[in-house]
Design a protein around this motif. Structure first.
Motif: not given
Length: 105
Positions: A35-51
């Motif tokens: 749970x983060x206040x801001x997302x660094x999209x570089x962290x997102x990998x294939x199959x991850x879910x962002x809400x």
């Protein structure tokens, strides 16, 4: 970390700075790894879910990287904007998670 249907590790990110949204998600049974206040999209990998309620350009990056984007949608009246909302407020305004696939042209 969660395991998806294909046995791959995946992360669920919940992007919010609002305590009411975190509590609402918990009450809805939404489980997240981060749970983060801001997302660094570089962290997102294939199959991850962002809400969350990401700006459209960040939602596009999530999707381009093979992630799923679930938008926290609600019908917020003008007089409720800019205020901290309780979980009850979120229910009152019809909060729900909707999956969007965002791509750039």
């Amino acid at each position: 970390m969660n395991i998806n249907l294909w046995g791959k590790k995946m992360a669920v990110y919940f992007v919010t700075r609002h305590a009411g949204a975190k509590e609402w998600a918990m009450l809805q049974g939404v489980a997240c790894d981060v749970c983060v206040p801001h997302l660094d999209p570089v962290l997102v990998k294939e199959g991850d879910v962002v809400i969350g309620t990401l700006p459209i350009n960040l939602a596009a990056i999530v999707c381009e990287q093979g992630g799923r984007y679930l938008h926290l949608s609600l019908q917020l009246p003008l007089d409720a904007r800019g205020k901290e909302l309780s979980p009850a407020d979120l229910v009152k305004y019809g909060a729900k998670l909707e999956e969007f696939v965002v791509r750039r042209k």
